[in-house]
Motif scaffolding. Sequence first.
Motif, PDB file in Angstrom:
ATOM      1  N   LYS A  13      68.515 -93.464  48.759  1.00 25.87           N
ATOM      2  CA  LYS A  13      67.864 -92.432  49.584  1.00 25.87           C
ATOM      3  C   LYS A  13      68.749 -91.218  49.878  1.00 25.87           C
ATOM      4  O   LYS A  13      68.259 -90.157  50.171  1.00 25.87           O
ATOM      5  CB  LYS A  13      67.369 -93.050  50.891  1.00 25.87           C
ATOM      6  N   TYR A  14      70.069 -91.407  49.827  1.00 29.79           N
ATOM      7  CA  TYR A  14      70.966 -90.284  50.138  1.00 29.79           C
ATOM      8  C   TYR A  14      71.476 -89.573  48.892  1.00 29.79           C
ATOM      9  O   TYR A  14      72.339 -88.718  48.990  1.00 29.79           O
ATOM     10  CB  TYR A  14      72.225 -90.780  50.851  1.00 29.79           C
ATOM     11  N   MET A  60      63.256-109.887  56.418  1.00 27.74           N
ATOM     12  CA  MET A  60      64.210-108.783  56.336  1.00 27.74           C
ATOM     13  C   MET A  60      64.605-108.363  57.742  1.00 27.74           C
ATOM     14  O   MET A  60      63.791-108.425  58.672  1.00 27.74           O
ATOM     15  CB  MET A  60      63.537-107.612  55.611  1.00 27.74           C
ATOM     16  N   MET A  77      67.349-105.374  59.918  1.00 32.50           N
ATOM     17  CA  MET A  77      68.379-104.341  59.952  1.00 32.50           C
ATOM     18  C   MET A  77      69.176-104.598  61.211  1.00 32.50           C
ATOM     19  O   MET A  77      68.620-104.540  62.313  1.00 32.50           O
ATOM     20  CB  MET A  77      67.697-102.984  60.102  1.00 32.50           C
ATOM     21  N   VAL A 110      70.727 -98.616  47.463  1.00 34.43           N
ATOM     22  CA  VAL A 110      69.855 -97.752  48.260  1.00 34.43           C
ATOM     23  C   VAL A 110      70.179 -96.301  47.914  1.00 34.43           C
ATOM     24  O   VAL A 110      71.278 -95.815  48.178  1.00 34.43           O
ATOM     25  CB  VAL A 110      70.037 -98.025  49.762  1.00 34.43           C
ATOM     26  N   ILE A 123      62.067-100.040  51.277  1.00 36.98           N
ATOM     27  CA  ILE A 123      62.788-100.617  52.426  1.00 36.98           C
ATOM     28  C   ILE A 123      62.519 -99.897  53.743  1.00 36.98           C
ATOM     29  O   ILE A 123      63.022-100.307  54.782  1.00 36.98           O
ATOM     30  CB  ILE A 123      64.316-100.647  52.160  1.00 36.98           C
ATOM     31  N   MET A 139      74.096-104.394  55.013  1.00 36.21           N
ATOM     32  CA  MET A 139      74.177-103.031  54.501  1.00 36.21           C
ATOM     33  C   MET A 139      75.659-102.709  54.281  1.00 36.21           C
ATOM     34  O   MET A 139      76.498-103.605  54.315  1.00 36.21           O
ATOM     35  CB  MET A 139      73.524-102.051  55.493  1.00 36.21           C
ATOM     36  N   SER A 140      75.975-101.425  54.090  1.00 30.92           N
ATOM     37  CA  SER A 140      77.355-101.074  53.741  1.00 30.92           C
ATOM     38  C   SER A 140      78.405-101.669  54.669  1.00 30.92           C
ATOM     39  O   SER A 140      79.449-102.120  54.226  1.00 30.92           O
ATOM     40  CB  SER A 140      77.518 -99.553  53.732  1.00 30.92           C
ATOM     41  N   ARG A 150      71.311-104.624  50.911  1.00 30.85           N
ATOM     42  CA  ARG A 150      70.841-103.257  50.652  1.00 30.85           C
ATOM     43  C   ARG A 150      71.977-102.278  50.917  1.00 30.85           C
ATOM     44  O   ARG A 150      72.307-102.005  52.059  1.00 30.85           O
ATOM     45  CB  ARG A 150      69.645-102.940  51.564  1.00 30.85           C
ATOM     46  N   ILE A 151      72.589-101.775  49.857  1.00 34.52           N
ATOM     47  CA  ILE A 151      73.787-100.970  50.045  1.00 34.52           C
ATOM     48  C   ILE A 151      73.612 -99.543  49.535  1.00 34.52           C
ATOM     49  O   ILE A 151      73.295 -99.324  48.362  1.00 34.52           O
ATOM     50  CB  ILE A 151      75.006-101.621  49.357  1.00 34.52           C
ATOM     51  N   GLY A 152      73.798 -98.602  50.444  1.00 38.26           N
ATOM     52  CA  GLY A 152      73.726 -97.184  50.090  1.00 38.26           C
ATOM     53  C   GLY A 152      75.118 -96.585  50.005  1.00 38.26           C
ATOM     54  O   GLY A 152      75.743 -96.493  48.945  1.00 38.26           O
ATOM     55  N   THR A 153      75.617 -96.188  51.177  1.00 34.52           N
ATOM     56  CA  THR A 153      76.874 -95.441  51.282  1.00 34.52           C
ATOM     57  C   THR A 153      78.028 -96.012  50.467  1.00 34.52           C
ATOM     58  O   THR A 153      78.690 -95.281  49.737  1.00 34.52           O
ATOM     59  CB  THR A 153      77.286 -95.362  52.770  1.00 34.52           C
ATOM     60  N   ASN A 176      63.479 -95.507  50.985  1.00 35.20           N
ATOM     61  CA  ASN A 176      62.819 -95.730  52.267  1.00 35.20           C
ATOM     62  C   ASN A 176      61.714 -94.725  52.585  1.00 35.20           C
ATOM     63  O   ASN A 176      61.122 -94.796  53.650  1.00 35.20           O
ATOM     64  CB  ASN A 176      63.846 -95.752  53.409  1.00 35.20           C
TER      65      ASN A 176
HETATM   66  C1  LIG Z   1      69.606 -96.614  54.499  1.00 36.36           C
HETATM   67  C2  LIG Z   1      69.274 -98.042  54.532  1.00 36.36           C
HETATM   68  C3  LIG Z   1      70.172 -98.984  54.011  1.00 36.36           C
HETATM   69  C4  LIG Z   1      71.527 -98.630  53.428  1.00 36.36           C
HETATM   70  O1  LIG Z   1      72.391 -98.145  54.388  1.00 36.36           O
HETATM   71  P1  LIG Z   1      73.953 -97.951  54.111  1.00 36.36           P
HETATM   72  O2  LIG Z   1      74.568 -98.128  55.447  1.00 36.36           O
HETATM   73  O3  LIG Z   1      74.121 -96.589  53.564  1.00 36.36           O
HETATM   74  O4  LIG Z   1      74.389 -99.005  53.156  1.00 36.36           O
HETATM   75  C5  LIG Z   1      69.784-100.314  54.031  1.00 36.36           C
HETATM   76  N1  LIG Z   1      68.598-100.701  54.552  1.00 36.36           N
HETATM   77  C6  LIG Z   1      67.715 -99.836  55.064  1.00 36.36           C
HETATM   78  C7  LIG Z   1      66.421-100.337  55.614  1.00 36.36           C
HETATM   79  C8  LIG Z   1      68.027 -98.476  55.078  1.00 36.36           C
HETATM   80  O5  LIG Z   1      67.139 -97.611  55.602  1.00 36.36           O
END
Ligand SMILES: *Cc1c(COP(=O)(O)O)cnc(C)c1O
Length: 226
Positions: free
Chosen positions: A36-37, A157, A159, A34, A78, A200-201, A216-219, A57
């Motif tokens: 986005k950041y 899906m 969250m 992910v 996402i 996620m993270s 879905r991994i960002g951080t 996103n």
């Molecule tokens: C931002 C986001 C993520 C990733 O989040 P992290 O905690 O940074 O891994 C995953 N899924 C969705 C829908 C998001 O908006």
Amino acid sequence: MVAVSENLIKIQADIEQAAERAGRNKEDINIIAVTKYVTIERAKEALSAGVTNLGENRNEGFLAKFEEIGESATWHFIGSLQSRKVKDILHHIDYIHSLDRKSLAKEINKRSQKTVSCFVQVNVSGEESKHGLAEDKVEPFIKELALFKNIRVVGLMTMAPHVDNPEEARPLFKKLRLLRDYIQSLHLDYAPCEYLSMGMSNDYKVAVEEGATHIRIGTKLVGKEL
Ligand SMILES: *Cc1c(COP(=O)(O)O)cnc(C)c1O
């Protein structure tokens, strides 16, 4: 910042162990970075490190990165998607993870010339602030999608709410898996519903144990810099 490749090695090891605990095959788990950041450069670094799936996103963020990276990535949308903005991104997106209403399905169906792979977003926690359909609305919603020949429901899906202890997310992930199994058992040709986009993270290990096919991994993978 830590190199993406270094983070990736750690996440892959976690996935392998979680998959083993659950008696699953690690090849069935797809990592979506992910981005986005982070900057376009950092997204490119993720691709060089071997990630093939990128997730954004927002339309603006997606389009900025798509312009530079193009089709060398598999793109996942996402975030919540406004119907009037569907046409701007639809042709470049491989998977939409946030299908949660009929008006959006109608717009996707109208604007596309080919089948669009969608995840139906479910609000398993029941938290008001979260997007997605309530659990009991998922089956009737998916049945209504029979109207739209360009929509293919590839999975569900969710969250999970942010909690300090990822174990608290486990019952929610399990709920999504059971719901996925139920939808699969309906054998709708346009809704094979084989995938689970969850984790996620902070909770991906638990998500993998509970059956996630797309995390879905960002951080933890690319970091947070913007
Ligand atoms: C931002 C986001 C993520 C990733 O989040 P992290 O905690 O940074 O891994 C995953 N899924 C969705 C829908 C998001 O908006």
